[in-house]
Scaffold this motif. Structure first.
Motif, PDB file in Angstrom:
ATOM      1  N   ALA A 156       0.830  -1.208   0.000  1.00 21.13           N
ATOM      2  CA  ALA A 156       0.000   0.000   0.000  1.00 21.13           C
ATOM      3  C   ALA A 156       0.861   1.253   0.000  1.00 21.13           C
ATOM      4  O   ALA A 156       1.783   1.387   0.798  1.00 21.13           O
ATOM      5  CB  ALA A 156      -0.912   0.006   1.231  1.00 21.13           C
ATOM      6  N   GLY A 157       0.574   2.164  -0.925  1.00 15.40           N
ATOM      7  CA  GLY A 157       1.193   3.475  -0.940  1.00 15.40           C
ATOM      8  C   GLY A 157       2.618   3.540  -1.435  1.00 15.40           C
ATOM      9  O   GLY A 157       3.280   4.564  -1.260  1.00 15.40           O
ATOM     10  N   LEU A 158       3.133   2.503  -2.070  1.00 11.48           N
ATOM     11  CA  LEU A 158       4.525   2.526  -2.517  1.00 11.48           C
ATOM     12  C   LEU A 158       4.837   3.700  -3.434  1.00 11.48           C
ATOM     13  O   LEU A 158       5.960   4.191  -3.443  1.00 11.48           O
ATOM     14  CB  LEU A 158       4.886   1.226  -3.241  1.00 11.48           C
ATOM     15  N   ASP A 159       3.862   4.131  -4.190  1.00 17.65           N
ATOM     16  CA  ASP A 159       4.105   5.205  -5.149  1.00 17.65           C
ATOM     17  C   ASP A 159       3.753   6.593  -4.612  1.00 17.65           C
ATOM     18  O   ASP A 159       3.789   7.573  -5.350  1.00 17.65           O
ATOM     19  CB  ASP A 159       3.346   4.935  -6.446  1.00 17.65           C
ATOM     20  N   GLU A 160       3.450   6.687  -3.327  1.00 16.72           N
ATOM     21  CA  GLU A 160       3.087   7.976  -2.735  1.00 16.72           C
ATOM     22  C   GLU A 160       4.338   8.758  -2.331  1.00 16.72           C
ATOM     23  O   GLU A 160       5.308   8.166  -1.853  1.00 16.72           O
ATOM     24  CB  GLU A 160       2.191   7.771  -1.512  1.00 16.72           C
ATOM     25  N   PRO A 161       4.323  10.073  -2.484  1.00 17.58           N
ATOM     26  CA  PRO A 161       5.506  10.875  -2.152  1.00 17.58           C
ATOM     27  C   PRO A 161       5.854  10.889  -0.661  1.00 17.58           C
ATOM     28  O   PRO A 161       6.984  11.218  -0.307  1.00 17.58           O
ATOM     29  CB  PRO A 161       5.146  12.280  -2.642  1.00 17.58           C
ATOM     30  N   THR A 162       4.939  10.514   0.201  1.00 16.51           N
ATOM     31  CA  THR A 162       5.222  10.488   1.644  1.00 16.51           C
ATOM     32  C   THR A 162       5.967   9.227   2.070  1.00 16.51           C
ATOM     33  O   THR A 162       6.438   9.138   3.198  1.00 16.51           O
ATOM     34  CB  THR A 162       3.913  10.570   2.459  1.00 16.51           C
ATOM     35  N   VAL A 163       6.061   8.259   1.166  1.00 21.35           N
ATOM     36  CA  VAL A 163       6.740   7.001   1.455  1.00 21.35           C
ATOM     37  C   VAL A 163       8.152   7.081   0.875  1.00 21.35           C
ATOM     38  O   VAL A 163       8.325   7.305  -0.318  1.00 21.35           O
ATOM     39  CB  VAL A 163       5.965   5.798   0.872  1.00 21.35           C
ATOM     40  N   HIS A 164       9.153   6.922   1.738  1.00 18.25           N
ATOM     41  CA  HIS A 164      10.561   6.996   1.344  1.00 18.25           C
ATOM     42  C   HIS A 164      11.101   5.573   1.251  1.00 18.25           C
ATOM     43  O   HIS A 164      11.072   4.837   2.240  1.00 18.25           O
ATOM     44  CB  HIS A 164      11.346   7.793   2.385  1.00 18.25           C
ATOM     45  N   LEU A 165      11.592   5.199   0.076  1.00 16.68           N
ATOM     46  CA  LEU A 165      12.012   3.823  -0.167  1.00 16.68           C
ATOM     47  C   LEU A 165      13.395   3.770  -0.804  1.00 16.68           C
ATOM     48  O   LEU A 165      13.747   4.631  -1.620  1.00 16.68           O
ATOM     49  CB  LEU A 165      11.017   3.128  -1.098  1.00 16.68           C
ATOM     50  N   TRP A 166      14.152   2.733  -0.437  1.00 16.97           N
ATOM     51  CA  TRP A 166      15.459   2.470  -1.013  1.00 16.97           C
ATOM     52  C   TRP A 166      15.543   0.995  -1.370  1.00 16.97           C
ATOM     53  O   TRP A 166      14.887   0.172  -0.749  1.00 16.97           O
ATOM     54  CB  TRP A 166      16.569   2.789  -0.012  1.00 16.97           C
ATOM     55  N   VAL A 167      16.375   0.692  -2.348  1.00 18.47           N
ATOM     56  CA  VAL A 167      16.616  -0.701  -2.723  1.00 18.47           C
ATOM     57  C   VAL A 167      18.109  -0.969  -2.783  1.00 18.47           C
ATOM     58  O   VAL A 167      18.926  -0.067  -2.995  1.00 18.47           O
ATOM     59  CB  VAL A 167      15.965  -1.080  -4.071  1.00 18.47           C
ATOM     60  N   ASP A 168      18.431  -2.229  -2.594  1.00 11.74           N
ATOM     61  CA  ASP A 168      19.776  -2.756  -2.750  1.00 11.74           C
ATOM     62  C   ASP A 168      19.711  -3.619  -4.000  1.00 11.74           C
ATOM     63  O   ASP A 168      18.769  -4.405  -4.160  1.00 11.74           O
ATOM     64  CB  ASP A 168      20.115  -3.591  -1.507  1.00 11.74           C
ATOM     65  N   ARG A 169      20.684  -3.472  -4.879  1.00  9.43           N
ATOM     66  CA  ARG A 169      20.685  -4.234  -6.133  1.00  9.43           C
ATOM     67  C   ARG A 169      21.948  -5.078  -6.238  1.00  9.43           C
ATOM     68  O   ARG A 169      22.989  -4.697  -5.727  1.00  9.43           O
ATOM     69  CB  ARG A 169      20.600  -3.290  -7.323  1.00  9.43           C
TER      70      ARG A 169
END
Length: 170
Positions: A26-39
């Motif tokens: 839920a909300g992954l694409d919302e600007p209030t959600v800060h996300l990082w990934v490791d590749r």
């Protein structure tokens, strides 16, 4: 490889990764959600982490912390979780919260303690996961966890301070 911030064009790939990890999207694409990934070297997502702040900025909902199955037990999960905690603290949050039904021992090692889910919902009523769980009637089925991000003097918890002496890894 350093963590990278998730941009709008990467949300679909992150959603696929989190679906395999059986985490809420839920909300992954919302600007209030800060996300990082490791590749990995080939560019595939092998870990993720993030947070969402409360409207007053004092509370952070830690979310989307996942590690690819082949990398579990390597310390990547703790590194990813600490990244989100440090970034939330650097953003001004005093307390971190999360939902986890399966990973309590992992979160306890990072200083989390069982918390009242109603207190979590009251602290973060606009967070996407909270709204989803309340709307779907699943809030009572969730397990809440919490920990302070700052010491008594208001300083950022030393566990979250990297080698540079400031909140956040590097």
């Amino acid at each position: 490889m350093p963590l990278s911030r998730v941009g709008p064009s990467e949300v679909s790939q992150l959603r696929d990764f989190l679906t395999e990890a059986d985490l809420t999207m839920a909300g992954l694409d919302e600007p209030t959600v800060h996300l990082w990934v490791d590749r990995d070297p080939d560019g595939a997502i092998v870990g993720s982490t993030g947070f969402e702040l409360s409207a007053d900025g004092r509370h952070a909902l830690i979310r989307s912390v996942a590690v690819a199955p082949g990398r579990r037990g390597s310390g990547d999960g703790s590194r990813l979780a600490r990244h989100a905690l440090a970034r939330a603290a650097a953003s001004g949050a005093d307390r971190a919260w999360l939902f986890s039904r399966r990973s309590g021992p992992f979160w306890e090692k990072l200083g989390f303690r069982p918390a009242d889910r109603e207190a979590l919902a009251a602290s973060l009523p606009d967070a996407h996961q909270v709204r989803l769980f309340v709307r779907s009637g699943r809030l009572d089925d969730e397990v809440a966890w919490s920990r302070p991000l700052r010491g008594e003097a208001g300083d950022v918890d030393p566990v979250l301070v990297g080698r540079t002496g400031r909140a956040g890894p590097g």
